[in-house]
Design a protein around this motif. Structure first.
Motif, PDB file in Angstrom:
ATOM      1  N   ARG A  57       0.831  -1.201   0.000  1.00 35.97           N
ATOM      2  CA  ARG A  57       0.000   0.000   0.000  1.00 35.97           C
ATOM      3  C   ARG A  57       0.871   1.257   0.000  1.00 35.97           C
ATOM      4  O   ARG A  57       0.572   2.245  -0.679  1.00 35.97           O
ATOM      5  CB  ARG A  57      -0.941  -0.001   1.208  1.00 35.97           C
ATOM      6  N   VAL A  58       1.950   1.218   0.786  1.00 29.94           N
ATOM      7  CA  VAL A  58       2.870   2.353   0.796  1.00 29.94           C
ATOM      8  C   VAL A  58       3.566   2.492  -0.556  1.00 29.94           C
ATOM      9  O   VAL A  58       3.876   3.602  -0.993  1.00 29.94           O
ATOM     10  CB  VAL A  58       3.901   2.198   1.932  1.00 29.94           C
ATOM     11  N   MET A  59       3.792   1.357  -1.224  1.00 29.57           N
ATOM     12  CA  MET A  59       4.385   1.399  -2.563  1.00 29.57           C
ATOM     13  C   MET A  59       3.533   2.248  -3.500  1.00 29.57           C
ATOM     14  O   MET A  59       4.053   2.938  -4.384  1.00 29.57           O
ATOM     15  CB  MET A  59       4.536  -0.012  -3.133  1.00 29.57           C
ATOM     16  N   CYS A  60       2.235   2.218  -3.320  1.00 30.88           N
ATOM     17  CA  CYS A  60       1.357   3.024  -4.166  1.00 30.88           C
ATOM     18  C   CYS A  60       1.559   4.512  -3.900  1.00 30.88           C
ATOM     19  O   CYS A  60       1.392   5.339  -4.814  1.00 30.88           O
ATOM     20  CB  CYS A  60      -0.101   2.626  -3.947  1.00 30.88           C
ATOM     21  N   LEU A  61       1.913   4.874  -2.663  1.00 30.85           N
ATOM     22  CA  LEU A  61       2.182   6.280  -2.370  1.00 30.85           C
ATOM     23  C   LEU A  61       3.415   6.758  -3.120  1.00 30.85           C
ATOM     24  O   LEU A  61       3.389   7.798  -3.785  1.00 30.85           O
ATOM     25  CB  LEU A  61       2.366   6.478  -0.863  1.00 30.85           C
ATOM     26  N   THR A  62       4.507   6.007  -3.028  1.00 37.28           N
ATOM     27  CA  THR A  62       5.697   6.390  -3.796  1.00 37.28           C
ATOM     28  C   THR A  62       5.480   6.169  -5.288  1.00 37.28           C
ATOM     29  O   THR A  62       6.071   6.843  -6.121  1.00 37.28           O
ATOM     30  CB  THR A  62       6.928   5.605  -3.310  1.00 37.28           C
ATOM     31  N   GLY A  63       4.572   5.220  -5.624  1.00 39.81           N
ATOM     32  CA  GLY A  63       4.266   4.961  -7.028  1.00 39.81           C
ATOM     33  C   GLY A  63       3.546   6.102  -7.709  1.00 39.81           C
ATOM     34  O   GLY A  63       3.534   6.192  -8.943  1.00 39.81           O
ATOM     35  N   LEU A 296      10.722  -1.344  -2.791  1.00 40.15           N
ATOM     36  CA  LEU A 296      11.598  -0.809  -3.822  1.00 40.15           C
ATOM     37  C   LEU A 296      11.764  -1.786  -4.979  1.00 40.15           C
ATOM     38  O   LEU A 296      11.726  -1.399  -6.161  1.00 40.15           O
ATOM     39  CB  LEU A 296      12.967  -0.478  -3.222  1.00 40.15           C
ATOM     40  N   THR A 297      11.939  -3.070  -4.654  1.00 37.76           N
ATOM     41  CA  THR A 297      12.156  -4.073  -5.699  1.00 37.76           C
ATOM     42  C   THR A 297      10.913  -4.261  -6.553  1.00 37.76           C
ATOM     43  O   THR A 297      10.991  -4.292  -7.795  1.00 37.76           O
ATOM     44  CB  THR A 297      12.558  -5.413  -5.060  1.00 37.76           C
ATOM     45  N   THR A 298       9.767  -4.389  -5.907  1.00 33.71           N
ATOM     46  CA  THR A 298       8.522  -4.597  -6.660  1.00 33.71           C
ATOM     47  C   THR A 298       8.233  -3.411  -7.565  1.00 33.71           C
ATOM     48  O   THR A 298       7.868  -3.572  -8.738  1.00 33.71           O
ATOM     49  CB  THR A 298       7.350  -4.822  -5.691  1.00 33.71           C
TER      50      THR A 298
END
Length: 661
Positions: A57-63, A296-298
């Motif tokens: 979910r946090v990945m979507c924020l940086t995404g 980061l990897t995903t």
């Protein structure tokens, strides 16, 4: 009629509502509350790391920052590399997966509280050279994040204006629309921005799903129409000759595609949001580090697939002239394909999704700014107190974004150089930081690997600067602005107390306690030989100059300046008896007058007495002595100590006594 006071007070209270304990002190272990603006998160038990959100979910924020570059990256790649765009993109992906990704995975290990590579480099340098170096990197970080806001808003405007349903109505109003989008983003942060991650998840998933459809349709057309690949291959051979020449040219032009690597610095900045393991602590958040590496990897793998496939289909299916300024694919290559091959209805849905994610992409950049700047500038004394509060900084960054938008005329291509420069400088600094960290850890293999990555990124940055010097010029403007404002702020705050807390050891407390029932007298002494004669002569001279009764006790106070470039710090006081007679309090601080003032006020508060302190006037030019104080923490101590006390204690009847003879 005079304006009422109450609304002003309410406005001030509202503006400073975002002031948090985390921003008041030095960068370090995070408090229980999530450090990013407006994010509440779950409260962890005392001593444990923050329980935030699952990493995906946090990945979507940086995404928002990273994935949204699909809105303009294929078009920029086509303009920069032409028919070689897919090959140059593959080179970019290799650098992403085997360069930037390993670097930032290591940054996540070394800086697990969101400070990023700047904090790693800060630890390597001390005194003013360290502060100036950090300010320079902050200038490039500001370039990166602010241009992210303005460029994304400008590209969102381009998608809106170029939509067939709105072209006639909105054409020619790009500047106004972009400014409105920037203002709306600022308004979101002024409101609180508490549900950013939930919004980011919806926007990112829907946007990526629509891109999968567009790219899949494009690939299907390429496969079912074999002449498309044949025509592209023939054109490549005609223009560039053999494969080796194509690769060589791709290596030369891929620095222009550096925008496709943006998002890693933001990925580290949002680490405090990542949910850790139940046994994580602030000192060792192993679960948070592990899951941030997954994030980061995903993100890198997903983006790499999209970069290659989008570059391939847009290069093969869109006429070259459409990528140029004024063309229908300029800044919106995938949107062009969506309208061309899936119809106006789907194209409009795609445009809406793209507009929303591009507009909201500025939120991750704004969060990065609000996370980064208050960690350094107020601590250096290089920003006013309100710079620790959320809302005033949102207003400042929004106004700067207005200015940048106006200077670049809301043009996506014009801002690409500045954006790429900011991204590449941060990447390069991160690679150098992890190289040094690996070397210090004795990891020879990683040191060599990171050194190679650093060399590649230095080359990439240098090429970008040479070919697009406007980027480094804009970065230099941000750096100059930060330097100038920092100097003015430091001058304005130079007489602040600057001591966050006072700690006395047992011996020091005993000295104060023994003298608390009579007049407390301190003699300020600059330690020299520290022999018996030095203290004997100092006592005799001070008693003669100030008519101190022979029977009154005196305590010596000596301050050692550690790092005069530091601004706020704690004060540790150690007591010792020298030559079996002289009681001495030794202090370590960044400035002598401020440390002495803090000690005097602390003694007053703990004993209820107004202590006296005695100085000798310093010889020399007053201006030179002030510069010595400003730069090196020493100089004309007596009047500066008195001025620091005056600013800290408005009640004259409660101020400690300062004597100079």
């Amino acid at each position: 009629m005079a304006a009422p006071v109450v609304p002003t007070s309410r406005l001030r209270a509202w503006l400073l509502e975002g002031l948090t304990e985390q921003m008041k002190h030095r960068s370090g272990p995070q408090p229980e509350k999530s450090s990013a603006p407006g994010e509440s998160g779950k409260t962890a038990k005392s001593g444990t790391a923050v329980h935030g959100r699952p990493w995906w979910r946090v990945m979507c924020l940086t995404g928002l920052d990273y994935f949204s570059t699909l809105g303009y990256q294929p078009g920029i790649a086509a303009l920069a590399a032409g028919l070689l765009s897919p090959v140059a993109t593959i080179v970019l992906v290799i650098l992403t997966l085997f360069g930037a990704l390993p670097v930032y995975r290591r940054v996540a290990e070394e800086s697990p509280h969101g400070e990023g590579s700047i904090a790693m480099l800060e630890r390597l340098l001390s005194f003013w050279k360290g502060k100036l170096f950090v300010l320079t990197l902050l200038g490039f970080a500001a370039t990166d994040f602010l241009i992210t806001i303005t460029l994304s808003a400008a590209d969102a405007t381009a998608h809106l204006v170029e939509n067939p349903h709105f072209t006639s109505m909105l054409g020619g109003h790009q500047m106004v629309i972009t400014l409105i989008m920037v203002a709306l983003l600022g308004a979101v942060f002024l409101k609180g921005f508490s549900e950013a991650i939930g919004v980011a998840v919806v926007l990112v998933i829907s946007y990526l799903a629509l891109n999968v459809v567009v790219i899949a349709v494009g690939l299907w057309q390429v496969i079912t129409e074999p002449h498309v690949i044949a025509d592209w291959s023939d054109a490549l051979t005609t223009q560039h000759g053999n494969v080796f020449m194509m690769i060589a040219i791709a290596l030369l032009v891929f620095p222009k595609l550096a925008l496709g690597m943006s998002g890693f610095e933001t990925g580290v900045a949002v680490m405090p949001h990542v949910q850790g393991d139940p046994d994580d602590t602030d000192a060792k958040p192993a679960g948070r580090i592990r899951d941030t590496k997954k994030l980061l990897t995903t993100a890198a793998v997903i983006m790499s697939v999209f970069l290659i496939t989008s570059s391939f289909v847009t290069t093969l299916l869109i006429p070259a002239d459409e990528f140029k300024a004024g063309g229908e694919a300029n800044g919106r290559a995938l949107a062009y394909l969506a309208h061309e091959h899936l119809g106006s209805a789907f194209g409009t849905v795609y445009d809406i999704s793209t507009i929303l994610i591009l507009w909201f992409a500025g939120s991750s950049a704004m969060a990065g700014l609000l996370n980064l700047m208050p960690r350094y500038l107020p601590r250096y004394g290089m920003a006013p107190h309100w710079a620790r509060a959320l809302r005033p900084m949102v207003i400042v960054f929004t106004l700067i974004a207005f200015l940048v938008t106006w200077l670049f005329d809301a043009d996506v291509d014009a801002q690409g150089g500045a954006y790429a420069t900011g991204v590449l400088v941060l990447f390069t600094s991160a690679s150098v930081a992890v190289t040094i960290a690996a070397r210090r850890a004795g990891e020879r293999g990683w040191t060599i690997g990171f050194a190679v990555i650093s060399a590649v990124l230095v080359y990439t940055t240098a090429v970008n600067v040479v070919e697009r010097p406007d980027g480094v010029k804009i970065g230099a403007c941000f750096i100059a602005g930060i330097m100038a404002l920092s100097l003015l702020s430091r001058l304005a705050r130079v007489f602040e107390l600057r001591v966050t807390h006072v700690e006395l050891d047992d011996m020091a407390e005993r000295f104060i306690r023994d003298t608390a029932n009579r007049t407390i007298r301190f003699i300020a002494n600059e330690p020299d030989r520290r022999d018996k004669a030095e203290y004997r002569d100092k006592v005799r001279q001070t008693r003669d100059d100030n008519d101190i009764p022979a029977g009154d006790d005196v305590l010596f106070v000596e301050v050692t300046v550690l790092d005069p470039s530091e601004f706020e710090s704690g004060l540790r006081v150690r007591g010792e008896v020298l030559h079996d007679r002289y009681r001495v309090l030794t202090l370590e601080s960044s400035a002598v007058p401020n440390a002495l003032a803090a000690l005097l006020l602390h003694v007053r508060d703990t004993t209820g007495q107004r202590p006296h302190i005695y100085f000798e006037w310093t010889e020399g030019n007053p201006m030179a002595n002030f510069l010595r104080f400003f730069l090196f923490g020493q100089g004309e101590v007596a009047p500066v100590t008195r001025e620091v006390i005056r600013e800290a204690e408005p009640d004259r009847g409660r101020r400690p006594h300062v004597h100079a003879g």
